[in-house]
Design a protein around this motif. Structure first.
Motif, PDB file in Angstrom:
ATOM      1  N   LYS A  76      -4.604  -4.839  31.079  1.00 10.41           N
ATOM      2  CA  LYS A  76      -5.208  -5.251  29.806  1.00 10.41           C
ATOM      3  C   LYS A  76      -4.297  -6.278  29.143  1.00 10.41           C
ATOM      4  CE  LYS A  76      -8.560  -2.074  29.911  1.00 10.41           C
ATOM      5  NZ  LYS A  76      -9.985  -2.369  30.002  1.00 10.41           N
ATOM      6  N   THR A  77      -4.797  -7.486  29.029  1.00 14.42           N
ATOM      7  CA  THR A  77      -4.020  -8.566  28.435  1.00 14.42           C
ATOM      8  C   THR A  77      -4.793  -9.172  27.273  1.00 14.42           C
ATOM      9  OG1 THR A  77      -4.959  -9.954  30.165  1.00 14.42           O
ATOM     10  CG2 THR A  77      -2.706  -9.200  30.503  1.00 14.42           C
ATOM     11  N   ALA A  78      -4.113  -9.986  26.482  1.00 12.47           N
ATOM     12  CA  ALA A  78      -4.772 -10.600  25.327  1.00 12.47           C
ATOM     13  C   ALA A  78      -5.743 -11.688  25.760  1.00 12.47           C
ATOM     14  CB  ALA A  78      -3.721 -11.169  24.371  1.00 12.47           C
ATOM     15  N   LEU A  79      -5.417 -12.353  26.875  1.00 14.79           N
ATOM     16  CA  LEU A  79      -6.297 -13.362  27.449  1.00 14.79           C
ATOM     17  C   LEU A  79      -6.408 -13.073  28.941  1.00 14.79           C
ATOM     18  CD1 LEU A  79      -4.809 -16.489  25.660  1.00 14.79           C
ATOM     19  CD2 LEU A  79      -7.190 -15.725  25.478  1.00 14.79           C
ATOM     20  N   PRO A  80      -7.492 -13.508  29.579  1.00 14.49           N
ATOM     21  CA  PRO A  80      -7.569 -13.308  31.031  1.00 14.49           C
ATOM     22  C   PRO A  80      -6.343 -13.911  31.717  1.00 14.49           C
ATOM     23  CG  PRO A  80      -9.697 -13.992  30.173  1.00 14.49           C
ATOM     24  CD  PRO A  80      -8.715 -14.122  29.033  1.00 14.49           C
ATOM     25  N   HIS A  89      -8.451  -5.934  22.845  1.00 12.24           N
ATOM     26  CA  HIS A  89      -9.902  -6.063  22.960  1.00 12.24           C
ATOM     27  C   HIS A  89     -10.535  -4.696  23.224  1.00 12.24           C
ATOM     28  CE1 HIS A  89      -9.272 -10.335  23.103  1.00 12.24           C
ATOM     29  NE2 HIS A  89      -8.421 -10.187  24.102  1.00 12.24           N
ATOM     30  N   GLN A 129      -9.778  -9.936  36.038  1.00 18.86           N
ATOM     31  CA  GLN A 129      -8.489 -10.631  36.163  1.00 18.86           C
ATOM     32  C   GLN A 129      -8.402 -11.393  37.489  1.00 18.86           C
ATOM     33  OE1 GLN A 129      -7.012 -10.933  33.536  1.00 18.86           O
ATOM     34  NE2 GLN A 129      -6.145  -9.094  32.601  1.00 18.86           N
TER      35      GLN A 129
END
Lengths: 306, 178
Positions: free
Chosen positions: A104-108, A138, A163
């Protein structure tokens, strides 16, 4: 008075008893989950300090104490400069065999914001391991917040697919031909359908991503590794054998993982036990694929009789 | 109910933020469909509304076996969290969901692999022909159906499954049903 044990996963003796000594485990790669991503969403200095402390603690308390152990470099992924600095600081210690992120990241993950982290990893010849979990800020699914842990857990597989898609279309894999990505605790079986779908999308929409020099499925076969736990369990285990035959790259790309000390741990003698598989392919999955990827030395001949 | 490709919720179209390219969103619509199926089953929608049926339109189908193998496995481990879900998720899907065949899933170069995928999802039973009109129109309807299907299976996908699912053979007209 008997020595008090700490919680599983935080006590080396307990780890030896429950895992390392119980099965013939040659190497174990640790994956510390420190939630630096969560902290880093708001406080980059704290996230960086937490990662530095975790890596130092891992080296001193774990790697120094058992020659079977290797570990992963935790980095504050949402602050690229700090993350790169931490890779540079820790990579010279060969016991750290990969750079570690959470799914889980802030952006892909293909976003250019993260590219310097991949460049640092590739520069040092380290794979990037991406593990289940994390906090990107998110909702837990692409359709909003799920109500249940069941959805969150099974739904992580969808984040892994997202991802992989992002990394493939981003162009980073052309830029870094030796970048290797390990998807940990995300499942395996979805990769075939996803590769088909990406290839089809590429046929239609390649104008949008002219930086790609090959079909998406070719990047998948070359740059991505997968781990077993929690491998999909079809009602007929032969379905997995067929999948491995239909996607031959998987034989060289799937590695055993335990998920110790979590509730859904897979024991080495149980994983894919009912799936028909040649001895060679099983040996690849249980040790040789990881040995090659992480450049782990083969056992010395002197150890053979032990 | 039809779950059609697309829509806007205000959230990013992925669980890890806004993608850079449209092609990522297009590929990712299959994962959105997976999230929605998971949600409807986990929340007990089909236990409350036993006759509810849903069609996943234009999001593909070849991801279904791998998705269900994982979902069923997790349900076995976590079912105490959702005790109203009485059966394995795959059983709900088989009973309540249908999928339009999308060309995205038909790989001309890998017919055996596609056949394996379809064997792992109850054959032709869950598939409905979808034209894609006016977006992604297939030149010949037969091209939208897996090449290895027998004539009866082609008939199922081209009409039989939809006829049964939409109850097209029942008396026509508002008020004609039941």
């Amino acid at each position: 008075m008997a020595a008090r044990r700490r919680a599983p996963g935080s006590d080396l003796d307990f780890l030896r008893e429950q895992l390392l000594d119980r099965w013939p485990i040659e190497y174990a790669v640790l994956g510390p989950i420190v939630r630096a991503d969560q902290a880093g969403m708001r406080n980059a200095d704290y996230a960086a300090a937490l990662c530095r402390a975790t890596n130092d603690w891992t080296a001193r308390e774990w790697l120094d104490s058992d020659p079977r152990l290797r570990s992963s470099i935790v980095v504050p992924v949402e602050d690229t400069a700090y993350a790169v600095a931490e890779v540079e600081r820790v990579a010279p210690d060969p016991r750290f065999v990969q750079v570690y992120m959470q799914i889980k990241t802030a952006l892909p993950m293909g976003n250019r914001k993260y590219w310097p982290i991949y460049e640092a990893a590739a520069h040092h010849g380290l794979p990037v391991g991406v593990h289940f979990g994390g906090v990107g800020g998110h909702p837990s699914t692409a359709a909003g917040w799920a109500s249940f842990y069941l959805e969150d857990h099974a739904g992580n597989a969808q984040s892994f697919q997202t991802q992989l898609t992002s990394l493939v279309f981003s162009g980073i894999l052309d830029r870094l031909p030796n970048l290797r990505i390990v998807l940990i605790e995300g499942g395996v079986a979805w990769v075939q359908s996803l590769a088909w779908r990406m290839d089809r999308a590429f046929e239609r929409m390649h104008d949008e991503v002219p930086h790609l020099t090959r079909r998406p499925s070719e990047y998948v076969a070359e740059h991505f590794w997968f781990t077993t736990q929690p491998v999909e369990e079809p009602p007929d285990p032969r379905s997995l054998s067929r999948l491995f035959a239909d996607v031959p790259a998987l034989r060289d790309r799937v590695m055993y993982s335990s998920d110790y000390p979590h509730w859904d741990f897979d024991a080495p003698d149980q994983v894919m036990r009912t799936v028909p598989m040649s001895a060679t392919d099983r040996a690849k999955m249980m040790s040789e694929n990881a040995r090659a990827l992480y450049r782990l030395p083969a056992p010395a001949p002197a150890d053979a009789g032990e | 109910m039809s779950l059609q490709y697309g829509g806007l919720t205000g959230n990013p179209p992925t669980a890890v933020g806004w993608p850079t390219y449209l092609v990522e969103e297009w590929v990712g619509m299959a994962t959105v469909a997976q999230s929605q199926i998971m949600s409807m089953i986990a929340e007990g929608v089909f236990d409350r509304f036993r006759d509810l049926r849903a069609v996943v339109v234009e999001a593909g189908f070849s991801w279904l076996p791998a998705f269900l193998w994982r979902f069923d496995k997790n349900w076995k481990g976590l079912r105490r969290e959702v005790p109203w879900v009485r059966r394995a998720p795959s059983e709900y899907v088989r009973e309540h969901f249908r999928f339009t065949v999308g060309p995205a899933d038909l790989q001309p170069g890998e017919p055996a692999a596609l056949q394996h995928v379809i064997d792992d999802m109850w054959g032709a039973d869950l598939l409905l022909f979808g034209s894609g009109y006016p977006h992604d129109v297939v030149a010949r309807p037969r091209d939208a159906v897996p090449g290895h299907f027998s004539d009866p299976e082609v008939e199922q996908v081209m009409s039989g499954n939809a006829r049964a699912f939409y109850r097209l053979d029942e008396p026509a007209g508002i008020g004609g049903r039941r």
